[in-house]
Motif scaffolding. Sequence first.
Motif, PDB file in Angstrom:
ATOM      1  N   GLY A 276       0.811  -1.210   0.000  1.00 30.15           N
ATOM      2  CA  GLY A 276       0.000   0.000   0.000  1.00 30.15           C
ATOM      3  C   GLY A 276       0.843   1.258   0.000  1.00 30.15           C
ATOM      4  N   LEU A 277       1.947   1.246   0.756  1.00 29.43           N
ATOM      5  CA  LEU A 277       2.842   2.404   0.785  1.00 29.43           C
ATOM      6  C   LEU A 277       3.583   2.552  -0.540  1.00 29.43           C
ATOM      7  CD1 LEU A 277       4.356   2.070   4.379  1.00 29.43           C
ATOM      8  CD2 LEU A 277       2.364   3.381   3.627  1.00 29.43           C
ATOM      9  N   VAL A 278       4.013   1.421  -1.095  1.00 27.75           N
ATOM     10  CA  VAL A 278       4.674   1.451  -2.411  1.00 27.75           C
ATOM     11  C   VAL A 278       3.711   2.031  -3.447  1.00 27.75           C
ATOM     12  CG1 VAL A 278       5.696   0.054  -4.240  1.00 27.75           C
ATOM     13  CG2 VAL A 278       6.155  -0.502  -1.829  1.00 27.75           C
ATOM     14  N   LEU A 279       2.458   1.577  -3.384  1.00 25.77           N
ATOM     15  CA  LEU A 279       1.447   2.076  -4.315  1.00 25.77           C
ATOM     16  C   LEU A 279       1.294   3.588  -4.208  1.00 25.77           C
ATOM     17  CD1 LEU A 279      -1.006   1.569  -6.272  1.00 25.77           C
ATOM     18  CD2 LEU A 279      -2.409   1.391  -4.207  1.00 25.77           C
ATOM     19  N   HIS A 280       1.272   4.122  -2.992  1.00 21.95           N
ATOM     20  CA  HIS A 280       1.093   5.565  -2.830  1.00 21.95           C
ATOM     21  C   HIS A 280       2.253   6.355  -3.444  1.00 21.95           C
ATOM     22  CE1 HIS A 280      -2.359   4.856  -0.195  1.00 21.95           C
ATOM     23  NE2 HIS A 280      -2.593   6.157  -0.282  1.00 21.95           N
ATOM     24  N   LEU A 281       3.468   5.850  -3.299  1.00 25.15           N
ATOM     25  CA  LEU A 281       4.589   6.543  -3.936  1.00 25.15           C
ATOM     26  C   LEU A 281       4.447   6.528  -5.454  1.00 25.15           C
ATOM     27  CD1 LEU A 281       7.795   5.558  -1.910  1.00 25.15           C
ATOM     28  CD2 LEU A 281       6.509   7.708  -1.877  1.00 25.15           C
ATOM     29  N   ARG A 282       4.011   5.402  -5.999  1.00 25.63           N
ATOM     30  CA  ARG A 282       3.807   5.322  -7.448  1.00 25.63           C
ATOM     31  C   ARG A 282       2.656   6.237  -7.891  1.00 25.63           C
ATOM     32  NH1 ARG A 282       6.099   1.329 -10.651  1.00 25.63           N
ATOM     33  NH2 ARG A 282       7.940   0.454  -9.626  1.00 25.63           N
ATOM     34  N   MET A 283       1.615   6.359  -7.068  1.00 24.93           N
ATOM     35  CA  MET A 283       0.517   7.261  -7.387  1.00 24.93           C
ATOM     36  C   MET A 283       0.988   8.711  -7.423  1.00 24.93           C
ATOM     37  SD  MET A 283      -2.480   5.534  -5.041  1.00 24.93           S
ATOM     38  CE  MET A 283      -3.351   7.091  -4.859  1.00 24.93           C
ATOM     39  N   VAL A 284       1.842   9.068  -6.470  1.00 22.54           N
ATOM     40  CA  VAL A 284       2.396  10.422  -6.456  1.00 22.54           C
ATOM     41  C   VAL A 284       3.176  10.670  -7.751  1.00 22.54           C
ATOM     42  CG1 VAL A 284       4.027  11.958  -5.308  1.00 22.54           C
ATOM     43  CG2 VAL A 284       2.477  10.554  -3.941  1.00 22.54           C
ATOM     44  N   GLU A 285       3.974   9.688  -8.141  1.00 23.77           N
ATOM     45  CA  GLU A 285       4.761   9.825  -9.369  1.00 23.77           C
ATOM     46  C   GLU A 285       3.850   9.974 -10.584  1.00 23.77           C
ATOM     47  OE1 GLU A 285       8.626   7.663 -11.438  1.00 23.77           O
ATOM     48  OE2 GLU A 285       7.291   6.476 -10.148  1.00 23.77           O
ATOM     49  N   GLY A 286       2.793   9.155 -10.630  1.00 22.81           N
ATOM     50  CA  GLY A 286       1.864   9.219 -11.753  1.00 22.81           C
ATOM     51  C   GLY A 286       1.115  10.536 -11.813  1.00 22.81           C
ATOM     52  N   ALA A 287       0.682  11.027 -10.655  1.00 19.86           N
ATOM     53  CA  ALA A 287      -0.045  12.296 -10.610  1.00 19.86           C
ATOM     54  C   ALA A 287       0.854  13.452 -11.032  1.00 19.86           C
ATOM     55  CB  ALA A 287      -0.599  12.533  -9.207  1.00 19.86           C
ATOM     56  N   ALA A 288       2.102  13.428 -10.594  1.00 13.79           N
ATOM     57  CA  ALA A 288       3.052  14.480 -10.972  1.00 13.79           C
ATOM     58  C   ALA A 288       3.287  14.465 -12.481  1.00 13.79           C
ATOM     59  CB  ALA A 288       4.358  14.299 -10.220  1.00 13.79           C
ATOM     60  N   ALA A 289       3.397  13.272 -13.062  1.00 15.48           N
ATOM     61  CA  ALA A 289       3.622  13.155 -14.500  1.00 15.48           C
ATOM     62  C   ALA A 289       2.447  13.705 -15.303  1.00 15.48           C
ATOM     63  CB  ALA A 289       3.869  11.696 -14.876  1.00 15.48           C
ATOM     64  N   GLU A 290       1.241  13.669 -14.717  1.00 16.43           N
ATOM     65  CA  GLU A 290       0.057  14.189 -15.398  1.00 16.43           C
ATOM     66  C   GLU A 290      -0.145  15.679 -15.165  1.00 16.43           C
ATOM     67  OE1 GLU A 290      -3.296  11.788 -14.214  1.00 16.43           O
ATOM     68  OE2 GLU A 290      -2.969  10.432 -15.917  1.00 16.43           O
ATOM     69  N   GLY A 291       0.762  16.311 -14.418  1.00 20.70           N
ATOM     70  CA  GLY A 291       0.670  17.746 -14.193  1.00 20.70           C
ATOM     71  C   GLY A 291      -0.307  18.162 -13.124  1.00 20.70           C
ATOM     72  N   MET A 292      -0.607  17.265 -12.191  1.00 12.93           N
ATOM     73  CA  MET A 292      -1.545  17.611 -11.127  1.00 12.93           C
ATOM     74  C   MET A 292      -0.872  18.507 -10.095  1.00 12.93           C
ATOM     75  SD  MET A 292      -4.168  14.558 -10.480  1.00 12.93           S
ATOM     76  CE  MET A 292      -5.214  14.003 -11.838  1.00 12.93           C
ATOM     77  N   ALA A 293      -1.722  19.202  -9.325  1.00 12.58           N
ATOM     78  CA  ALA A 293      -1.205  20.097  -8.281  1.00 12.58           C
ATOM     79  C   ALA A 293      -0.985  19.346  -6.974  1.00 12.58           C
ATOM     80  CB  ALA A 293      -2.159  21.263  -8.052  1.00 12.58           C
ATOM     81  N   HIS A 294      -1.966  18.530  -6.571  1.00 14.26           N
ATOM     82  CA  HIS A 294      -1.782  17.782  -5.323  1.00 14.26           C
ATOM     83  C   HIS A 294      -2.712  16.580  -5.244  1.00 14.26           C
ATOM     84  CE1 HIS A 294      -5.028  20.623  -3.716  1.00 14.26           C
ATOM     85  NE2 HIS A 294      -5.504  19.449  -3.375  1.00 14.26           N
ATOM     86  N   LEU A 295      -2.376  15.679  -4.344  1.00 13.40           N
ATOM     87  CA  LEU A 295      -3.235  14.570  -3.964  1.00 13.40           C
ATOM     88  C   LEU A 295      -3.834  14.921  -2.615  1.00 13.40           C
ATOM     89  CD1 LEU A 295      -0.638  13.336  -5.587  1.00 13.40           C
ATOM     90  CD2 LEU A 295      -1.605  11.130  -4.891  1.00 13.40           C
ATOM     91  N   ASP A 296      -5.146  14.798  -2.501  1.00 12.92           N
ATOM     92  CA  ASP A 296      -5.838  15.059  -1.243  1.00 12.92           C
ATOM     93  C   ASP A 296      -6.063  13.722  -0.554  1.00 12.92           C
ATOM     94  OD1 ASP A 296      -7.561  15.729   0.846  1.00 12.92           O
ATOM     95  OD2 ASP A 296      -8.588  17.279  -0.326  1.00 12.92           O
ATOM     96  N   LEU A 297      -5.388  13.501   0.577  1.00 11.03           N
ATOM     97  CA  LEU A 297      -5.459  12.215   1.274  1.00 11.03           C
ATOM     98  C   LEU A 297      -6.722  12.064   2.106  1.00 11.03           C
ATOM     99  CD1 LEU A 297      -1.724  11.922   2.394  1.00 11.03           C
ATOM    100  CD2 LEU A 297      -2.849  10.754   0.485  1.00 11.03           C
TER     101      LEU A 297
END
Length: 369
Positions: A276-297
């Motif tokens: 689950g923690l590994v997944l969250h790091l990958r999600m952050v990477e994916g969101a950044a690559a798409e030009g997002m501003a932030h992830l709301d936890l």
Amino acid sequence: MDIQVCRPGELSAADRTAWTAMQSASPPDGAPRLANPFLSPEFTLAVGHCRRDVRVAVVRESGAAGAEPVAFFPFQRTALGVGRAVGLGVSDCQGVVHRPGFTWDARQLLRACGLTVWEFDHLADGQGPFEAGATGAYASPVIDVDQGYDAFLAGLRVRSPKFTRTTLAKERKLGRDIGAVRYVHDERDPRLLRTLMAWKSAQYRRTGRSDRFARPWIVELAERLFHSRSDSFAGLLSVLYADGRPVAAHFGLRSPRVLACWFPVYDPAFAKFSPGLVLHLRMVEGAAAEGMAHLDLGRGAKEYKDSLKTRELTVFEGWITRRHPVALGHRARRAPVRALRNAVVNRPHLFGPADHLLKRMGAIRSGGD
């Protein structure tokens, strides 16, 4: 000012476009937090397809181009006029979507909507007329990614060095012990959504929590949102695989600049790898690559949120009421329940024993030891 109330499906295409434009005009990192996908017309439309009690108040003001919408207020309403935020219990951001600078009289709005009370538990900041009824303010951690993943990871190494080192090491160990690790940021196979819901239901039962996916309307909502795809909104299923097998998954909602985290879960058979923690790091990477501003936890204290967050937003809980017996009765029933829940959640010396008891009950219910 003219206020008209309709069902979500009765909104015109022009109204939906105006609603989305109001969200786009809101800075995602500022207040009000109108860019959150839970405040999008697509979310309200989806809940409206699954529930018959959803309504939208459209506020219009006369201008050079005629009566134009200046605000949208989605809500649920009972026959007695008890109102709730749309999707209360599963929605992580609530309130009025409006033009910059617009304000309203809360009780006048309730009267126009036929409501005696409106209850909320994730009211966005910047909703001044509703904040007056707040009974509590709570942190909603976010992960800023507007500077890119490398900048985030560098900051994470400073803020949470042990967490970063351990999580990256476990990802490498997952690859060595199980097989090649692969991440899909936007998985379109609906079978994986069903896998996620099954895992999440098992987790709810195992930990003694109420199973959201035991409610047919929430299952239908998740499936409908999974198939929602537009430039301004989408349901996003992200999956972490090891040796071709899914080991962790997350289903959330995205707007052009915000990814709202919603249902994270992992296969407990792989718990030692912290997928689950590994997944969250990958999600952050994916969101950044798409030009997002932030992830709301989302609201709620969790150790992983404290490790990952870059800052916190604020959401409010409470209700706005009119002078009416139904409103008084509703508040009298709900207030003690909320007060008890918040007292337990916000006090570690109470939350620990309560959490342990829930997990024991969950183990018994699931047939565990």
